[in-house]
Design an enzyme around this catalytic site. Structure first.
Site, PDB file in Angstrom:
ATOM      1  N   HIS A 248       0.810  -1.225   0.000  1.00 43.41           N
ATOM      2  CA  HIS A 248       0.000   0.000   0.000  1.00 43.41           C
ATOM      3  C   HIS A 248       0.846   1.280   0.000  1.00 43.41           C
ATOM      4  CE1 HIS A 248      -3.665  -2.185   1.303  1.00 43.41           C
ATOM      5  NE2 HIS A 248      -2.912  -2.806   2.191  1.00 43.41           N
ATOM      6  N   ASP A 249       1.764   1.348   0.974  1.00 46.73           N
ATOM      7  CA  ASP A 249       2.422   2.634   1.257  1.00 46.73           C
ATOM      8  C   ASP A 249       3.328   3.111   0.118  1.00 46.73           C
ATOM      9  OD1 ASP A 249       1.076   2.647   3.616  1.00 46.73           O
ATOM     10  OD2 ASP A 249       2.755   1.966   4.844  1.00 46.73           O
TER      11      ASP A 249
END
Ligand code: BDR
Ligand code: CA
Length: 321
Positions: A248-249
């Protein structure tokens, strides 16, 4: 050169994104001004230690590191069930000891304030954890966040369900008040929600590809982390049965360095801070096109293949240099 503050709660995918940033820094594409850790995936002491270890692993142990602001009476649970009891795949003990001292460290909100005052208009903040530190900085020093060049947030879920509740994504749900404060304090945040980040699967084959290229403590860490996170993501049905580690990040980094992989809409993003069932929900009013009071650019489409190919190349670069 782009100056970056990475606000993070490592966290498996946070650690991976921090390695990606270090690769880009080694390639001369950015300057990592500070890493400000936050409580979230795990408590603030462990996120600090994990960030310190990952900085050492990539050769950036000199970067300033802030300790997370803690908020009393916050009801949210951490995400140790996904990221491990140490917050980093239960493999952080295999890494060299942390070089930064948690007890002596400056708090993340103060570090953010100092750096934004020192370089007004020059710093991009990549915020990939709960927004507690940014909100605390704004509370202490109203208007400070406007001194950032850009604030890029991994968080929220718009047209897909949340990953903590039906409505809410982890980073926002953990501290909805903080998220609401940050979004209402800035006019130009960039939001990378689950709508696109749930498509970012770093696969075991990619980890093998890296291992076949070079073998050292860094590639071993990546392979072990990918193995742990793949299992956890499968167990908690986050990848719909497909094997892989949701990174995600890393989407925040793609926004800065591979923007052609993302498509955005302009919107006024708000956060539900009251709802019994909808606490932490991010939303924008789709009945109107935001023309005047929009506060964000929201990514709703991603070229998954292109983004992951760039990620893989950059991680390989770090592993070999
Ligand atoms: C976000 O929540 C955390 O668990 C991850 O590190 C990521 O920042 C995804 O919802
Ligand atoms: Ca995170």
């Amino acid at each position: 050169m782009t100056k970056i503050i990475f606000d993070t709660d490592p966290g498996g995918d946070d650690a991976f994104a921090l390695l990606w940033l270090q690769s880009l820094a080694k390639q001369g594409l950015l300057e990592l001004i500070a890493v400000t850790t936050a409580e979230g995936n795990i408590n603030s002491k462990l996120t600090f230690i994990n960030a310190s270890k990952v900085l050492s692993l990539g050769g950036f142990e000199q970067v300033e590191l802030g300790r997370g602001v803690t908020v009393k009476n916050l009801q949210a649970d951490d995400a140790a069930h996904i990221h491990g009891m140490d917050g980093m795949g239960n493999i952080s003990n295999n890494l060299p000891a942390a070089k930064h001292d948690f007890e002596k460290a400056v708090y993340s909100d103060d570090l953010i304030i100092d750096k934004l005052n020192a370089y007004p208009g020059e710093i991009t903040i990549l915020a990939v954890g709960p927004l507690t530190n940014l909100a605390a900085a704004e509370t202490k020093n109203p208007g400070i966040l406007e001194k950032a060049k850009e604030i890029v947030i991994m968080g929220g879920a718009f047209k897909v369900p949340g990953n903590v509740t039906t409505h809410a994504e982890f980073n926002i749900y953990y501290n909805p008040e903080a998220a609401a404060k940050v979004l209402s304090s800035c006019n130009d945040t960039v939001v990378l929600p689950l709508d696109i980040t749930e498509k970012l699967l770093f696969t075991p084959e990619m980890a093998e590809d890296i291992m076949s290229n070079s073998q050292n403590s860094l590639t071993q860490f990546i392979s072990d982390l990918c193995g742990f996170m793949t299992e956890a993501n499968l167990r908690y049905r986050q990848t719909k049965g497909v094997k892989g580690f949701l990174v995600h990040d890393g989407a925040t980094i793609a926004y800065l360095f591979y923007p052609e992989t993302l498509l955005f809409c302009r919107a006024k993003v708000e956060v539900e801070t009251q709802g019994k069932h909808t606490l932490g929900k991010t939303f924008f009013d789709e009945r109107f096109t935001a023309k005047t009071d929009a506060n964000s650019w929201v990514a709703l489409q991603v070229d998954t293949e292109g983004l992951l190919a760039s990620l893989l190349e950059d991680i390989k670069f770090l592993c070999m240099n």
